[in-house]
Design an enzyme around this catalytic site. Structure first.
Site, PDB file in Angstrom:
ATOM      1  N   GLU A 161       1.034  -1.111  -0.054  1.00  0.00           N
ATOM      2  CA  GLU A 161       0.044  -0.070   0.027  1.00  0.00           C
ATOM      3  C   GLU A 161       1.004   1.120  -0.104  1.00  0.00           C
ATOM      4  O   GLU A 161       1.805   1.428   0.694  1.00  0.00           O
ATOM      5  CB  GLU A 161      -0.920   0.011   1.292  1.00  0.00           C
ATOM      6  CG  GLU A 161      -1.685   1.022   1.415  1.00  0.00           C
ATOM      7  CD  GLU A 161      -2.688   1.396   0.099  1.00  0.00           C
ATOM      8  OE1 GLU A 161      -3.392   0.583  -0.451  1.00  0.00           O
ATOM      9  OE2 GLU A 161      -2.540   2.512  -0.541  1.00  0.00           O
ATOM     10  N   PHE A 162       0.591   2.056  -0.730  1.00  0.00           N
ATOM     11  CA  PHE A 162       1.203   3.426  -0.986  1.00  0.00           C
ATOM     12  C   PHE A 162       0.738   4.707  -0.453  1.00  0.00           C
ATOM     13  O   PHE A 162       1.169   5.872  -0.737  1.00  0.00           O
ATOM     14  CB  PHE A 162       1.732   3.632  -2.475  1.00  0.00           C
ATOM     15  CG  PHE A 162       2.654   2.581  -2.782  1.00  0.00           C
ATOM     16  CD1 PHE A 162       4.198   2.378  -2.716  1.00  0.00           C
ATOM     17  CD2 PHE A 162       1.969   1.530  -3.693  1.00  0.00           C
ATOM     18  CE1 PHE A 162       4.786   1.645  -3.232  1.00  0.00           C
ATOM     19  CE2 PHE A 162       2.792   0.563  -4.151  1.00  0.00           C
ATOM     20  CZ  PHE A 162       4.216   0.616  -4.026  1.00  0.00           C
ATOM     21  N   LEU A 163      -0.610   4.443   0.356  1.00  0.00           N
ATOM     22  CA  LEU A 163      -1.564   5.656   0.488  1.00  0.00           C
ATOM     23  C   LEU A 163      -0.593   6.548   1.552  1.00  0.00           C
ATOM     24  O   LEU A 163       0.131   6.057   2.501  1.00  0.00           O
ATOM     25  CB  LEU A 163      -2.505   5.232   1.150  1.00  0.00           C
ATOM     26  CG  LEU A 163      -3.155   4.294   2.596  1.00  0.00           C
ATOM     27  CD1 LEU A 163      -2.746   5.316   3.926  1.00  0.00           C
ATOM     28  CD2 LEU A 163      -4.188   3.717   2.504  1.00  0.00           C
ATOM     29  N   LYS A 214       7.984  -1.128  -2.426  1.00  0.00           N
ATOM     30  CA  LYS A 214       7.507  -0.243  -1.514  1.00  0.00           C
ATOM     31  C   LYS A 214       8.641   0.448  -0.490  1.00  0.00           C
ATOM     32  O   LYS A 214       8.360   1.582  -0.459  1.00  0.00           O
ATOM     33  CB  LYS A 214       6.630  -1.192  -0.412  1.00  0.00           C
ATOM     34  CG  LYS A 214       6.197  -0.775   0.934  1.00  0.00           C
ATOM     35  CD  LYS A 214       5.130   0.536   0.923  1.00  0.00           C
ATOM     36  CE  LYS A 214       4.964   1.206   2.173  1.00  0.00           C
ATOM     37  NZ  LYS A 214       4.104   2.082   2.135  1.00  0.00           N
ATOM     38  N   CYS A 270       5.993   5.779   9.005  1.00  0.00           N
ATOM     39  CA  CYS A 270       6.381   4.882   7.879  1.00  0.00           C
ATOM     40  C   CYS A 270       7.927   5.219   7.416  1.00  0.00           C
ATOM     41  O   CYS A 270       8.803   4.238   7.541  1.00  0.00           O
ATOM     42  CB  CYS A 270       5.528   5.188   6.917  1.00  0.00           C
ATOM     43  SG  CYS A 270       3.868   4.660   7.205  1.00  0.00           S
ATOM     44  N   LYS A 330       2.981  15.633  10.499  1.00  0.00           N
ATOM     45  CA  LYS A 330       2.741  16.491   9.390  1.00  0.00           C
ATOM     46  C   LYS A 330       1.247  17.351   9.644  1.00  0.00           C
ATOM     47  O   LYS A 330       0.705  16.802  10.355  1.00  0.00           O
ATOM     48  CB  LYS A 330       2.916  15.748   8.202  1.00  0.00           C
ATOM     49  CG  LYS A 330       1.746  14.684   8.019  1.00  0.00           C
ATOM     50  CD  LYS A 330       1.802  13.968   6.690  1.00  0.00           C
ATOM     51  CE  LYS A 330       0.783  13.081   6.332  1.00  0.00           C
ATOM     52  NZ  LYS A 330       0.972  12.240   5.061  1.00  0.00           N
ATOM     53  N   ARG A 337       2.834   9.651  15.996  1.00  0.00           N
ATOM     54  CA  ARG A 337       3.743   8.634  15.723  1.00  0.00           C
ATOM     55  C   ARG A 337       5.183   9.228  15.079  1.00  0.00           C
ATOM     56  O   ARG A 337       5.334   9.653  13.899  1.00  0.00           O
ATOM     57  CB  ARG A 337       3.601   7.390  15.151  1.00  0.00           C
ATOM     58  CG  ARG A 337       2.507   6.593  16.041  1.00  0.00           C
ATOM     59  CD  ARG A 337       1.924   5.577  15.177  1.00  0.00           C
ATOM     60  NE  ARG A 337       1.129   5.954  14.157  1.00  0.00           N
ATOM     61  CZ  ARG A 337       0.568   4.997  13.297  1.00  0.00           C
ATOM     62  NH1 ARG A 337       0.642   3.690  13.452  1.00  0.00           N
ATOM     63  NH2 ARG A 337      -0.261   5.414  12.454  1.00  0.00           N
TER      64      ARG A 337
HETATM   65  C1  UGA Z   1       4.431   7.662   3.743  1.00  0.00           C
HETATM   66  C2  UGA Z   1       4.473   7.776   2.022  1.00  0.00           C
HETATM   67  O1  UGA Z   1       4.248   9.087   1.534  1.00  0.00           O
HETATM   68  C3  UGA Z   1       3.233   6.906   1.560  1.00  0.00           C
HETATM   69  O2  UGA Z   1       3.408   6.612   0.271  1.00  0.00           O
HETATM   70  C4  UGA Z   1       3.454   5.410   2.117  1.00  0.00           C
HETATM   71  O3  UGA Z   1       2.311   4.547   1.804  1.00  0.00           O
HETATM   72  C5  UGA Z   1       3.276   5.674   3.763  1.00  0.00           C
HETATM   73  O4  UGA Z   1       4.463   6.483   4.232  1.00  0.00           O
HETATM   74  C6  UGA Z   1       3.380   4.233   4.227  1.00  0.00           C
HETATM   75  O5  UGA Z   1       4.492   3.728   4.021  1.00  0.00           O
HETATM   76  O6  UGA Z   1       2.522   3.941   4.848  1.00  0.00           O
HETATM   77  P1  UGA Z   1       3.007   9.504   5.267  1.00  0.00           P
HETATM   78  O7  UGA Z   1       3.586   8.471   6.520  1.00  0.00           O
HETATM   79  O8  UGA Z   1       1.753   9.500   5.587  1.00  0.00           O
HETATM   80  O9  UGA Z   1       3.205   8.488   3.932  1.00  0.00           O
HETATM   81  O10 UGA Z   1       3.831  10.619   5.343  1.00  0.00           O
HETATM   82  P2  UGA Z   1       4.154  11.627   4.047  1.00  0.00           P
HETATM   83  O11 UGA Z   1       3.260  12.479   3.798  1.00  0.00           O
HETATM   84  O12 UGA Z   1       5.130  10.930   2.851  1.00  0.00           O
HETATM   85  O13 UGA Z   1       5.341  12.636   4.924  1.00  0.00           O
HETATM   86  C7  UGA Z   1       6.482  11.968   5.712  1.00  0.00           C
HETATM   87  C8  UGA Z   1       7.217  13.145   6.331  1.00  0.00           C
HETATM   88  O14 UGA Z   1       7.990  13.766   5.279  1.00  0.00           O
HETATM   89  C9  UGA Z   1       6.445  13.921   7.254  1.00  0.00           C
HETATM   90  O15 UGA Z   1       7.117  14.121   8.374  1.00  0.00           O
HETATM   91  C10 UGA Z   1       6.403  15.053   6.317  1.00  0.00           C
HETATM   92  O16 UGA Z   1       6.168  16.336   7.239  1.00  0.00           O
HETATM   93  C11 UGA Z   1       7.667  15.053   5.718  1.00  0.00           C
HETATM   94  N1  UGA Z   1       7.766  15.888   4.532  1.00  0.00           N
HETATM   95  C12 UGA Z   1       7.063  15.837   3.322  1.00  0.00           C
HETATM   96  C13 UGA Z   1       8.646  16.947   4.395  1.00  0.00           C
HETATM   97  O17 UGA Z   1       9.480  17.223   5.429  1.00  0.00           O
HETATM   98  N2  UGA Z   1       8.809  17.719   3.252  1.00  0.00           N
HETATM   99  C14 UGA Z   1       8.027  17.487   2.152  1.00  0.00           C
HETATM  100  O18 UGA Z   1       8.161  18.229   1.235  1.00  0.00           O
HETATM  101  C15 UGA Z   1       7.308  16.282   2.471  1.00  0.00           C
END
Ligand code: UGA
Length: 435
Positions: A161-163, A214, A270, A330, A337
């Site tokens: 899953e990539f959500l 993944k 993640c 975020k 977490r």
């Molecule tokens: C991430 C991946 O983006 C999903 O595709 C994946 O499915 C998921 O992990 C997983 O493995 O279950 P998520 O954990 O929801 O999703 O978080 P993101 O939105 O990707 O953000 C990750 C971190 O990067 C956050 O701390 C966010 O603030 C940071 N971030 C993101 C930045 O510091 N700068 C950015 O430009 C983008």
């Protein structure tokens, strides 16, 4: 319009079971129901199950409650406390249980194994067991062996899953791609067929490649963010504006504009876990993933850099009051977490500061951190104001209202979120990352 109102193209309906009603399981189940499949969800946690049975969705995810309600109302989505009851008669059984970090960064598979054991007696070929939980390369081979020991002959498929949290519904209904990995072609074809309604590109491959796809995706994005933070850091050192540097970078189509925002380091449930798990998995194959080890270390350093900025701004931390905007890992989620905002709070308190924290959704109970009702209350009496989470609400704050109640004059913006001219116009000093 809520996503639940969007009909998906009709395709062959199947009986599907999903084990685990967390972000991934519940969004997957509701997405399949929206696609016309009949979905039975097994959820072991009695509190979560009770909520779902009364029509409540215990996850703050935009559009998910509507999507779940629409599946339930259509009679295509049901919830069960017993996995075997959910899985009996299903044509495919998805496993979407947590895979927390275990010893030495390796993934703890105990929930996955328990889920497989709970249905091993009722899932029979050709119905596949489909692993949605994130499992590092090489896991399917282990799970296959475990299944045979349990006396289960069902084929195994890896369908990662990539959500993203905060856009789970969008990602499930309109995925960038579907990855289906199995050594059993018939089982893989069945799982591909379940996804036809989503009209996404499909990558059919072996199990190990699906697992690695993944982890490679998350590790790549984490590495990219670490690089972006390094560019911001270097920009400060050479007197460049990181915003301009990154804008130039983003305009190269080989780089693209996404995941280029500097921050206090990547966090969440993640990226940190998956990068470490990939390093650990590589090590078991005799590979030292130096690049990713450096990413892990550099990401930790980023927290220290932000703390140093706050310390400089306050003239030391001992006895100082820091107003903290954001606790979630975020913007747009209540999830804390592995939150960099929380890690910053812990470091600042350890340095002797007292914190007044506000987050629009997240709550944490930390010694030395007082939760307050809004951003202005967080700024009240603060020697420094620190923006730690990229909530859009924070970008819309009136800097004059913050300036009026702060004791100090510096805003440290660890997300480069605020309008620096507006902050300066309010008589405050703006300090961002590489700005
Ligand atoms: C991430 C991946 O983006 C999903 O595709 C994946 O499915 C998921 O992990 C997983 O493995 O279950 P998520 O954990 O929801 O999703 O978080 P993101 O939105 O990707 O953000 C990750 C971190 O990067 C956050 O701390 C966010 O603030 C940071 N971030 C993101 C930045 O510091 N700068 C950015 O430009 C983008």
């Amino acid at each position: 319009m809520p996503p639940a109102a969007e009909p998906l193209p009709a395709t062959g309906a199947r009986r599907v079971a999903v084990l685990g009603a967390g972000y991934v399981g519940l969004a997957t189940a509701a997405g399949f129901a929206q696609a016309g499949h009949r979905v039975r969800v097994g959820e072991a946690d009695p509190i979560r199950l009770a909520a779902l049975l009364t029509g409540e969705v215990p996850l703050a995810e935009p559009g998910l409650a509507e999507l779940v309600a629409s599946g339930v109302a259509a009679g295509r989505l049901t919830f069960h406390g017993d996995n075997a009851a959910a899985a009996a008669g299903a044509e495919a059984v998805f496993v979407a249980v947590p895979t927390p970090e275990g010893e030495g960064g390796a993934v703890d598979l105990s929930f996955v194994l328990a889920a497989l054991r709970s249905v091993a007696g009722v899932v029979r070929p050709p119905a596949p067991l489909v692993i949605k939980s994130s499992v590092p390369p090489g896991t399917a081979a282990r799970l296959n062996a475990a299944l045979r020991e349990m006396g289960c002959a069902a084929p195994l498929v890896v369908n990662p899953e990539f959500l993203q949290e905060g856009r789970a519904v969008e990602d499930v209904l309109h995925p960038y791609r579907i990855v289906v990995g199995s050594d059993d072609a018939e089982a893989a074809a069945l799982v591909v067929g379940l996804h036809v309604a989503f009209e996404a590109p499909v990558v059919v491959t072996g199990a190990a490649a699906a697992e690695l796809a993944k982890y490679a995706t998350n590790a790549y994005l984490a590495m990219r963010l670490t690089f972006v933070n390094a560019v911001a850091h270097l920009s400060e050192a050479v007197g460049a504006d990181a915003g301009d540097v990154l804008e130039a970078l983003a305009l190269d189509p080989r780089v693209g504009p996404q995941y280029l925002r500097p921050g206090p380091g990547y966090g969440g449930s993640c990226f940190p876990k998956d990068v470490r798990a990939l390093v650990a998995a590589a090590a078991t194959h005799g590979h030292d993933l130096k690049l990713l080890r450096a990413v892990v270390e550099t990401n930790e350093d980023q927290l220290d850099r932000v703390v140093a900025k706050v310390r400089d701004a306050a003239g030391g931390l001992e006895g100082k009051v820091v107003g903290l905007l954001g606790l979630a890992f975020k913007g747009g989620t209540a999830d804390t977490r592995n939150s960099p905002a929380v890690a910053l709070a812990v470091r600042l308190v350890a340095g002797g500061a007292r914190l007044r924290a506000f987050d629009p959704a997240a709550r944490v109970d930390l010694p030395g951190v007082e939760a307050v009702a809004d951003a202005v209350a967080a700024a009240a009496g603060a020697d420094v104001l620190l923006v730690a989470t990229e909530w859009p609400e924070f970008a819309a704050l009136d800097p004059a209202a913050l300036a009026a109640v702060m004791r100090g004059r510096v805003v440290v913006d660890a997300r480069n979120l605020l309008d620096r001219e507006a902050v300066a116009a309010a008589g405050l000093e703006y300090r961002g990352l590489g700005r």
